[in-house]
Design an enzyme around this catalytic site. Structure first.
Site, PDB file in Angstrom:
ATOM      1  N   ASP A  33       0.852  -1.191   0.000  1.00 55.50           N
ATOM      2  CA  ASP A  33       0.000   0.000   0.000  1.00 55.50           C
ATOM      3  C   ASP A  33       0.882   1.233   0.000  1.00 55.50           C
ATOM      4  OD1 ASP A  33      -1.983   1.860   0.201  1.00 55.50           O
ATOM      5  OD2 ASP A  33      -2.289   1.585   2.347  1.00 55.50           O
ATOM      6  N   PHE A  34       1.420   1.529  -1.163  1.00 56.67           N
ATOM      7  CA  PHE A  34       2.283   2.705  -1.274  1.00 56.67           C
ATOM      8  C   PHE A  34       1.481   3.876  -1.814  1.00 56.67           C
ATOM      9  CE2 PHE A  34       5.278  -0.869  -1.506  1.00 56.67           C
ATOM     10  CZ  PHE A  34       5.996  -0.563  -0.363  1.00 56.67           C
ATOM     11  N   GLU A  35       1.717   5.023  -1.231  1.00 60.06           N
ATOM     12  CA  GLU A  35       0.939   6.194  -1.631  1.00 60.06           C
ATOM     13  C   GLU A  35       1.853   7.343  -2.027  1.00 60.06           C
ATOM     14  OE1 GLU A  35      -2.538   6.699   0.726  1.00 60.06           O
ATOM     15  OE2 GLU A  35      -2.919   4.550   0.600  1.00 60.06           O
ATOM     16  N   SER A  36       3.153   7.051  -2.137  1.00 63.84           N
ATOM     17  CA  SER A  36       4.098   8.038  -2.658  1.00 63.84           C
ATOM     18  C   SER A  36       5.090   7.268  -3.533  1.00 63.84           C
ATOM     19  CB  SER A  36       4.820   8.742  -1.507  1.00 63.84           C
ATOM     20  OG  SER A  36       5.446   7.790  -0.674  1.00 63.84           O
ATOM     21  N   LYS A  83      -5.503   5.255   5.059  1.00 67.64           N
ATOM     22  CA  LYS A  83      -4.817   4.811   3.870  1.00 67.64           C
ATOM     23  C   LYS A  83      -4.636   5.893   2.853  1.00 67.64           C
ATOM     24  CE  LYS A  83      -5.119   1.091   2.216  1.00 67.64           C
ATOM     25  NZ  LYS A  83      -5.338  -0.139   1.562  1.00 67.64           N
TER      26      LYS A  83
END
Ligand SMILES: *[C@@H]1O[C@H](CO)[C@@H](O)[C@H](O)[C@H]1NC(C)=O
Length: 411
Positions: free
Chosen positions: A170-173, A359
């Site tokens: 769960d990568f958000e960058s 998230k």
């Protein structure tokens, strides 16, 4: 989850057999994943505060629990919000030891047939991946020694002898060299399966704008995922954009992700989950319930890649009475019970929880300003490709851009 959960169940009973895919089934469209670990509903005490993992596992309305999160990888560390208070520091590392989780992971797997994944990243992850693919491979090997089967090596073991069923990303960058990391984990898992029979999963939680900027290097046909749960919230393409009564959705883009599964994904049998918030405050936007949610689930089920529902998160959905059961019912899984001899095992898998606060809260507004003019297609949505019957004209100033014979999108 049907036959595989039964296998997993008996695997748990006969301790000599490995539990295989305790809950997740790649042939089911009624899987339900609920994130646990961030206590995103935010209560410090009382019954609505996040409880220990085993508290939730008897609930047969869901079958997969990603533990959120492993928040750093290079020098590994975990954050499970209030559950971390029940863990103790492991000296010489930034990890903690969680005997309760060791016990609960085993109970959830063997008694209740749950698939327990470790989710890596989260919105606070800032390492940016790895500077080289060699560093990524070595980090994956280290993570596997910590969370994979206990080989007796001198490494910290937060979950002791318990072994998770795989990893979720769960990568958000922006993250670098993540395909090398994921593929090394996949390779180690495959090797382990060959000797023990225990199956492992790789999953990811991209946000709905396609392609997902953070996870795309892994999703671009480079890593074999078993499932992805797309966060259909906090964005213009989320549940809030679903238009009832039409197969051609303008903004809500499950179709785009179904197309990804069939034409881009390294594993063409990958399952795509509808990721939803589990409560009104679980996400900045995208919470739906009742007949609207039922209709979105029914629409999503028309795509053959559909694997079920993901909900953010456990604390939110438990504070939203009846929601999880309604998701299970929307998925069309009546609480099935399989009787085998004297053993009764519920094999139902439904969907219940959700709340997505932590998230994706950082990416909430990505595209909310994009116009929703009827008949035109918004940025990053599909506007062409063989078999495409939807809109072909992009909202200004975007242009329908050819990516493959199967897929063009507005850029
Ligand atoms: C922490 O431990 C207590 C005592 O066993 C337990 O009741 C509680 O549910 C645990 N909390 C979490 C969040 O794991």
């Amino acid at each position: 989850m049907h036959s595989t959960s039964i296998l997993g169940f008996f695997g748990g009973l006969l301790l000599s057999l490995p539990t295989a895919y305790a809950g997740f089934s790649s042939s089911s469209s009624t899987n339900v994943a609920v994130y646990w670990g961030q206590n995103s509903y935010g209560q410090g005490t009382g019954s609505l505060a996040q409880q220990r993992l085993s508290y939730y596992c008897a609930n047969s309305d869901f079958n997969i629990i990603p533990l959120a999160f492993l928040i750093t990888i290079a020098d590994p560390s975990l954050n499970f919000a209030n559950a971390g208070n029940n863990c103790t520091a492991i000296s010489g590392s930034n990890l903690f030891s969680c005997p309760q989780l060791e016990e609960d992971i085993a109970t959830c797997q063997s008694t209740y047939g749950k698939t327990i994944l470790l989710s890596v990243g989260g919105s606070t992850y800032t390492e940016g991946g790895f500077s080289t693919s060699a560093a990524a491979v070595s980090a994956a090997t280290n993570i596997w020694s910590i969370f994979g089967p206990n080989t007796g090596a001198n490494v910290p073991r937060p979950f002791g002898d318990s072994v998770i069923d795989g990893f979720d990303f769960d990568f958000e960058s922006t993250v670098s060299n993540m395909p090398a990391f994921a593929n090394q984990l996949r390779s180690l898992m495959t090797t382990s399966t060959a000797s023990t029979g225990k199956q492992y999963l790789l999953t990811a939680a991209p946000q709905c704008p396609y392609p997902d900027s953070a996870d795309n290097p892994m999703l671009a046909g480079t890593v074999s995922f078993d499932a992805i749960w797309v966060q259909f919230y906090n964005n213009y393409c989320g549940l809030n954009s679903y238009v009832s009564g039409t197969t051609t959705q303008n903004n809500f883009n499950f179709a785009t992700w179904d197309n990804w599964a069939k034409t881009v994904s390294l594993n063409p049998n990958v399952k795509v989950f509808l990721g939803i918030p589990g409560n009104t405050g679980a996400a900045g936007s995208g919470y739906e319930s009742g007949s609207t949610l039922a209709s979105i689930i029914a629409y999503s089920k028309t795509f053959s890649s559909f694997g079920g529902v993901m909900i953010w998160d456990m604390s939110q959905v438990y504070a939203n009475s009846g929601f999880l059961a309604s998701v299970a019912s929307d998925l069309g899984q009546a609480a099935a019970t399989t009787t085998t001899g004297t053993v009764v095992k519920t094999t139902t898998t439904a969907t219940t929880l959700s709340t997505v606060t932590t998230k994706s809260s950082t990416t909430t507004t990505t595209s909310s300003a994009v116009s929703t003019t009827t008949g035109t297609v918004n940025q990053w949505n599909q506007c062409g490709g063989e078999g495409w019957t939807g809109g072909t004209v992009c909202v200004a100033p975007y242009v329908c851009t050819y990516l493959s014979v199967w897929y063009s999108q507005c850029e």
